[in-house]
Design an enzyme around this catalytic site. Structure first.
Site: not given
Length: 167
Positions: A47, A91
């Protein structure tokens, strides 16, 4: 002779007490450091490509900016997953409360975009690899309190050891 043995017993107890106190202070120091200042974290997965590669990486996160409300857009943060609170995710912070964020809803199927205003007390997080990331595009704005810290130092792999700023 009995008092001599008693003196020996007292010195043994005193030495044991001093060592136990030192060990207790050391563990208190570790607890405070890990909880409020700096913690090691391991990240892996696609990710955050290309900033963080697929293999397992070890980073240090600093917790002060998250606790003081100083996390900024562009920071790579570690947070509790809103979908599974036992899991931590890594993130990039894309928007803070009041920001307007425009994002591609389904990058595999179309270029359709949506715009959202980040509500008060929330942040918008996204993975750098939009094709392989489960992030705010899937679960919406994240409460600020779920942020654990900001990545600031890469520990492993050793050839990349050093500061890890806004990559």
């Amino acid at each position: 002779m009995g008092s001599r043995n008693l003196g020996l017993f007292r010195s043994f107890i005193k030495e044991g007490w001093e060592k136990a106190t030192f060990v207790a202070k050391f563990f208190c120091f570790l607890h405070v450091t890990d909880t409020y200042l700096v913690s090691p974290v391991q990240t892996f997965g696609p990710s955050m490509l290309p900033a963080i590669d697929l293999t397992a990486n070890v980073f240090l996160i600093e917790r002060i900016s998250a606790r003081s409300g100083k996390a900024a857009c562009g920071d790579i943060v570690v947070l509790r997953s809103p979908q599974n609170p036992r899991k931590f995710i890594t993130k990039r912070l894309v928007g803070i409360e009041g920001d307007t964020v425009t994002y591609v809803t389904s990058p595999e199927n179309s270029d359709k975009c949506e715009t959202v205003v980040v509500p008060k007390g929330h942040v918008w997080v996204q993975g750098d690899n939009i094709y392989k990331s489960t992030d705010s595009r899937n679960f919406g704005p994240v409460p600020y309190g779920l942020i654990q810290g900001r990545i600031f130092w890469r520990v492993s792999p050793l050839q990349d050891f050093g500061p890890f700023w806004k990559n």
